[in-house]
Design a protein around this motif. Structure first.
Motif, PDB file in Angstrom:
ATOM      1  N   GLY A   1       5.562 113.689 -66.797  1.00 15.59           N
ATOM      2  CA  GLY A   1       6.362 114.858 -67.120  1.00 15.59           C
ATOM      3  C   GLY A   1       5.804 116.139 -66.549  1.00 15.59           C
ATOM      4  N   THR A   2       4.483 116.230 -66.391  1.00 19.09           N
ATOM      5  CA  THR A   2       3.885 117.469 -65.882  1.00 19.09           C
ATOM      6  C   THR A   2       3.616 117.380 -64.377  1.00 19.09           C
ATOM      7  OG1 THR A   2       1.661 116.709 -66.526  1.00 19.09           O
ATOM      8  CG2 THR A   2       2.892 118.035 -68.104  1.00 19.09           C
TER       9      THR A   2
ATOM     10  N   ALA B   1      13.586 132.580 -60.154  1.00 15.95           N
ATOM     11  CA  ALA B   1      12.783 132.921 -61.325  1.00 15.95           C
ATOM     12  C   ALA B   1      12.672 131.740 -62.284  1.00 15.95           C
ATOM     13  CB  ALA B   1      13.396 134.127 -62.043  1.00 15.95           C
ATOM     14  N   ALA B   2      13.781 131.005 -62.461  1.00 15.70           N
ATOM     15  CA  ALA B   2      13.766 129.839 -63.344  1.00 15.70           C
ATOM     16  C   ALA B   2      12.824 128.771 -62.806  1.00 15.70           C
ATOM     17  CB  ALA B   2      15.182 129.273 -63.492  1.00 15.70           C
ATOM     18  N   PHE B   3      12.825 128.582 -61.491  1.00 12.81           N
ATOM     19  CA  PHE B   3      11.920 127.597 -60.909  1.00 12.81           C
ATOM     20  C   PHE B   3      10.470 128.057 -60.982  1.00 12.81           C
ATOM     21  CE2 PHE B   3      14.884 124.510 -59.015  1.00 12.81           C
ATOM     22  CZ  PHE B   3      14.111 123.371 -59.160  1.00 12.81           C
ATOM     23  N   MET B   4      10.228 129.359 -60.903  1.00 10.92           N
ATOM     24  CA  MET B   4       8.850 129.834 -61.062  1.00 10.92           C
ATOM     25  C   MET B   4       8.343 129.512 -62.468  1.00 10.92           C
ATOM     26  SD  MET B   4       7.981 130.904 -58.130  1.00 10.92           S
ATOM     27  CE  MET B   4       9.168 129.724 -57.475  1.00 10.92           C
ATOM     28  N   LEU B   5       9.231 129.650 -63.474  1.00  8.11           N
ATOM     29  CA  LEU B   5       8.853 129.251 -64.832  1.00  8.11           C
ATOM     30  C   LEU B   5       8.561 127.762 -64.885  1.00  8.11           C
ATOM     31  CD1 LEU B   5       8.565 129.608 -67.907  1.00  8.11           C
ATOM     32  CD2 LEU B   5      11.063 129.326 -68.072  1.00  8.11           C
ATOM     33  N   LEU B   6       9.398 126.962 -64.240  1.00  4.93           N
ATOM     34  CA  LEU B   6       9.183 125.517 -64.226  1.00  4.93           C
ATOM     35  C   LEU B   6       7.863 125.160 -63.569  1.00  4.93           C
ATOM     36  CD1 LEU B   6      12.521 123.633 -63.397  1.00  4.93           C
ATOM     37  CD2 LEU B   6      10.986 123.290 -65.338  1.00  4.93           C
ATOM     38  N   PHE B   7       7.583 125.759 -62.423  1.00  4.99           N
ATOM     39  CA  PHE B   7       6.327 125.458 -61.736  1.00  4.99           C
ATOM     40  C   PHE B   7       5.120 125.900 -62.570  1.00  4.99           C
ATOM     41  CE2 PHE B   7       8.773 124.924 -57.732  1.00  4.99           C
ATOM     42  CZ  PHE B   7       8.144 123.787 -57.251  1.00  4.99           C
ATOM     43  N   ALA B   8       5.228 127.066 -63.238  1.00  3.83           N
ATOM     44  CA  ALA B   8       4.119 127.530 -64.070  1.00  3.83           C
ATOM     45  C   ALA B   8       3.854 126.561 -65.220  1.00  3.83           C
ATOM     46  CB  ALA B   8       4.424 128.930 -64.613  1.00  3.83           C
ATOM     47  N   THR B   9       4.925 126.070 -65.841  1.00  2.00           N
ATOM     48  CA  THR B   9       4.732 125.147 -66.962  1.00  2.00           C
ATOM     49  C   THR B   9       4.236 123.785 -66.496  1.00  2.00           C
ATOM     50  OG1 THR B   9       7.127 124.680 -66.890  1.00  2.00           O
ATOM     51  CG2 THR B   9       6.359 126.274 -68.519  1.00  2.00           C
ATOM     52  N   THR B  10       4.622 123.357 -65.292  1.00  4.73           N
ATOM     53  CA  THR B  10       4.047 122.099 -64.798  1.00  4.73           C
ATOM     54  C   THR B  10       2.544 122.244 -64.611  1.00  4.73           C
ATOM     55  OG1 THR B  10       4.386 122.611 -62.429  1.00  4.73           O
ATOM     56  CG2 THR B  10       6.174 121.459 -63.571  1.00  4.73           C
ATOM     57  N   GLY B  11       2.106 123.407 -64.130  1.00  2.00           N
ATOM     58  CA  GLY B  11       0.678 123.634 -63.930  1.00  2.00           C
ATOM     59  C   GLY B  11      -0.086 123.655 -65.236  1.00  2.00           C
ATOM     60  N   ILE B  12       0.432 124.373 -66.233  1.00  2.00           N
ATOM     61  CA  ILE B  12      -0.234 124.418 -67.538  1.00  2.00           C
ATOM     62  C   ILE B  12      -0.297 123.024 -68.145  1.00  2.00           C
ATOM     63  CG2 ILE B  12      -0.004 125.247 -69.913  1.00  2.00           C
ATOM     64  CD1 ILE B  12       1.148 127.843 -68.722  1.00  2.00           C
ATOM     65  N   GLY B  13       0.814 122.287 -68.070  1.00  2.00           N
ATOM     66  CA  GLY B  13       0.858 120.937 -68.618  1.00  2.00           C
ATOM     67  C   GLY B  13      -0.067 119.977 -67.893  1.00  2.00           C
ATOM     68  N   ASN B  14      -0.207 120.149 -66.588  1.00  2.00           N
ATOM     69  CA  ASN B  14      -1.153 119.314 -65.840  1.00  2.00           C
ATOM     70  C   ASN B  14      -2.565 119.469 -66.391  1.00  2.00           C
ATOM     71  OD1 ASN B  14       0.750 118.295 -64.063  1.00  2.00           O
ATOM     72  ND2 ASN B  14       0.351 119.827 -62.486  1.00  2.00           N
ATOM     73  N   GLY B  15      -2.963 120.725 -66.628  1.00  2.00           N
ATOM     74  CA  GLY B  15      -4.304 120.977 -67.139  1.00  2.00           C
ATOM     75  C   GLY B  15      -4.489 120.464 -68.565  1.00  2.00           C
ATOM     76  N   SER B  16      -3.481 120.658 -69.414  1.00  2.00           N
ATOM     77  CA  SER B  16      -3.638 120.275 -70.820  1.00  2.00           C
ATOM     78  C   SER B  16      -3.604 118.764 -71.015  1.00  2.00           C
ATOM     79  CB  SER B  16      -2.557 120.942 -71.673  1.00  2.00           C
ATOM     80  OG  SER B  16      -1.259 120.497 -71.330  1.00  2.00           O
ATOM     81  N   THR B  17      -2.766 118.050 -70.271  1.00  2.00           N
ATOM     82  CA  THR B  17      -2.720 116.596 -70.430  1.00  2.00           C
ATOM     83  C   THR B  17      -4.014 115.955 -69.944  1.00  2.00           C
ATOM     84  OG1 THR B  17      -1.501 116.478 -68.330  1.00  2.00           O
ATOM     85  CG2 THR B  17      -0.212 116.303 -70.354  1.00  2.00           C
ATOM     86  N   PHE B  18      -4.564 116.451 -68.833  1.00  2.00           N
ATOM     87  CA  PHE B  18      -5.819 115.881 -68.340  1.00  2.00           C
ATOM     88  C   PHE B  18      -6.981 116.211 -69.264  1.00  2.00           C
ATOM     89  CE2 PHE B  18      -5.957 114.404 -63.664  1.00  2.00           C
ATOM     90  CZ  PHE B  18      -5.058 113.402 -63.982  1.00  2.00           C
ATOM     91  N   ARG B  19      -6.892 117.302 -70.002  1.00  2.00           N
ATOM     92  CA  ARG B  19      -7.924 117.597 -71.005  1.00  2.00           C
ATOM     93  C   ARG B  19      -7.817 116.604 -72.160  1.00  2.00           C
ATOM     94  NH1 ARG B  19     -11.880 117.726 -73.744  1.00  2.00           N
ATOM     95  NH2 ARG B  19     -12.601 119.500 -74.959  1.00  2.00           N
ATOM     96  N   MET B  20      -6.612 116.158 -72.468  1.00  2.00           N
ATOM     97  CA  MET B  20      -6.409 115.237 -73.586  1.00  2.00           C
ATOM     98  C   MET B  20      -7.057 113.876 -73.336  1.00  2.00           C
ATOM     99  SD  MET B  20      -2.403 116.024 -74.460  1.00  2.00           S
ATOM    100  CE  MET B  20      -2.238 114.673 -75.646  1.00  2.00           C
ATOM    101  N   ILE B  21      -7.006 113.389 -72.103  1.00  2.00           N
ATOM    102  CA  ILE B  21      -7.424 112.015 -71.824  1.00  2.00           C
ATOM    103  C   ILE B  21      -8.887 111.748 -72.199  1.00  2.00           C
ATOM    104  CG2 ILE B  21      -7.779 110.315 -69.981  1.00  2.00           C
ATOM    105  CD1 ILE B  21      -5.182 111.399 -68.687  1.00  2.00           C
TER     106      ILE B  21
END
Length: 465
Positions: free
Chosen positions: A259-260, A347-367
């Motif tokens: 998802g991220t 602008a909507a895609f910039m929000l999407l790209f920003a959230t993919t980046g944040i989610g990438n970092g947070s999911t890998f911290r979870m593992i």
């Protein structure tokens, strides 16, 4: 020391970490980052090349071009499954050098193939598949860096490696349109082609899209070979690592990371062609690099936030924002080929790209947190030796899961561009694909909440411990 195997590695020991561990870990990280950046650049180079091929005389259909943009993602994702297990088998230094050197094959192949419009489509398919080598590198790179850092710093370290590595996507979409306008390597760049755009002709060196990376790949390969380390404690056979396939969290975290990161790399691969198809009056490559740039730069922030707020909390709210971002994209898209607002769409895609980046970092911290908790739970009450072994097992399993989940997620680089193409072919627009993405993000919200972020979750991952 830099070219030798380190016999003992214990970053959780404060004295060891302060005296020598931190310096060694940081050196390996800062050599790993440019190697991974180049890997992403080579992996995503087709997102730019496909936009230019028709201008220099290649008579490929829109569907064929979408296939070329998608195939590196398909092969790269498949390679990641195998690359996930390579570092404990071969060693991080050796494998980083070998996998980085492999990028020369697609880079030099593009250099030769695009210089003649008579090059058959099948050759381009092979080269697009070979660019998947760059995608495979991520799995081994992240697994390797995971071994070097203590659990309290894994989020930031993995975020830096991945985030600055992800910058390769933005760099390729920014640099290639510039370097193809001149013979940047003199006679090595060869003769220019004639690009026809809007009835106007201009010289273009499309072959530089491959050639520009060659000296950097060579330099990065040498830096990895002579400057990185292999860790004896990280050694493990495939059979040792295959235990992850029996862990339910392997599959759950693979879903969430799809998802991220799957969104990040898929949106990156498909963004230029999506802009071109939906807003034909816009020069797609002037804007396409912005999304990957935002997503890559913010990824370390996702890891940092997860270190402090808890990975599951960050991931839960992030998926909600991602679903809302797709709703905004749908709102600003043209309907039936008319209307639409490119500023709002961007602008909507910039929000999407920003959230993919944040989610990438947070999911890998979870593992690492999940697997450390799981293994130490299983060893509870068995004494200090069992607890020490549990930590080692957790590190090996977490490294393998980081690599394997990135393999599953990387199929987004194939699925998202192909979904756009199929949706446009079947319905006349990309909306059907986007509605499917919303449904997937809702599923990710529910999985995160039920398993990791709610009160009394079976594997709580909302603390910063």
């Amino acid at each position: 020391m830099s070219s030798q195997v380190i016999k003992h590695w214990n970053p959780e020991d404060p004295a060891f970490w302060k005296s020598e561990g931190q310096m060694i870990a940081q050196r390996n990280l800062w050599i790993s980052i440019p190697a991974l950046t180049l890997a992403f650049a080579v992996w995503m180079v087709w997102s730019v090349v496909v936009v230019k091929l028709p201008q220099v005389g290649f008579k490929f259909s829109t569907n064929q071009l979408f296939w070329l943009a998608a195939l590196p993602g398909l092969f790269g994702a498949t390679l990641r499954i195998f690359y996930s297990f390579m570092v404990p088998i071969f060693g991080g230094r050796r494998w980083t050098a070998i996998s980085t050197a492999s990028l020369l094959l697609p880079a030099l192949g593009i250099y030769y193939a695009v210089q003649s419009p008579s090059t058959p489509y099948e050759i381009f398919v092979i080269l697009a598949l070979l660019s998947g080598f760059g995608g495979g590198n991520f799995a081994s790179s992240m697994a390797n860096i995971n071994f070097f850092f203590p659990k309290a710093q894994k989020g930031l370290a993995l975020g830096l490696n991945a985030g600055l590595g992800n910058l390769g996507v933005s760099i390729v979409q920014f640099i290639v349109p510039l370097v193809i306008t001149a013979a940047v390597y003199g006679v090595l760049s060869g003769d220019p082609q004639t690009a026809v755009t809007g009835g106007k002709s201009a010289p273009i060196w499309l072959q530089n899209a491959g050639l520009v990376w060659v000296p950097f790949i060579i330099a990065s390969t040498l830096a990895a070979w002579f400057g990185m380390n292999d860790l004896a404690d990280a050694k493990a056979s495939f059979a040792d690592q295959a235990v992850i396939f029996r862990r339910s969290h392997t599959w759950l975290m693979s879903l969430l990371y799809t998802g991220t990161f799957g969104s990040f790399i898929g949106y990156s691969a498909g963004f230029p062609l999506l802009i071109k198809s939906q807003f034909p009056g816009i020069v797609a490559l002037d804007y396409a690099w912005l999304g990957p740039f935002v997503g890559a730069l913010i990824r370390p922030v996702g890891g940092w936030l997860a270190d402090r707020l808890g990975g599951a909390r960050v991931t839960f709210w992030n998926f909600i924002l991602m679903a809302l971002g797709v709703v905004a994209v749908l709102y600003f898209l043209p309907q039936g080929g008319v209307g639409g607002n490119f500023t709002g769409f961007l602008a909507a895609f910039m929000l999407l790209f920003a959230t993919t980046g944040i989610g990438n970092g947070s999911t890998f911290r979870m593992i690492p947190v999940i697997f450390l908790t799981d293994r130490t739970r299983a060893a509870a009450g068995q004494g200090p030796a069992a607890q020490e072994q549990a930590v080692k097992d957790a590190n090996k399993e977490a490294a393998a899961v980081i690599g394997f989940s990135s393999a599953i997620a990387a199929y987004g680089a194939f699925f998202i561009p192909k979904s756009y193409g199929s949706s446009i072919a079947m319905t006349g627009g990309p909306q059907a694909a986007l509605y499917g993405f919303i449904a997937f993000y809702v599923l990710c919200v529910l999985v995160t909440w039920w398993n990791y972020s709610r009160k009394n979750a079976p594997m709580p991952c909302y603390s910063t411990a």
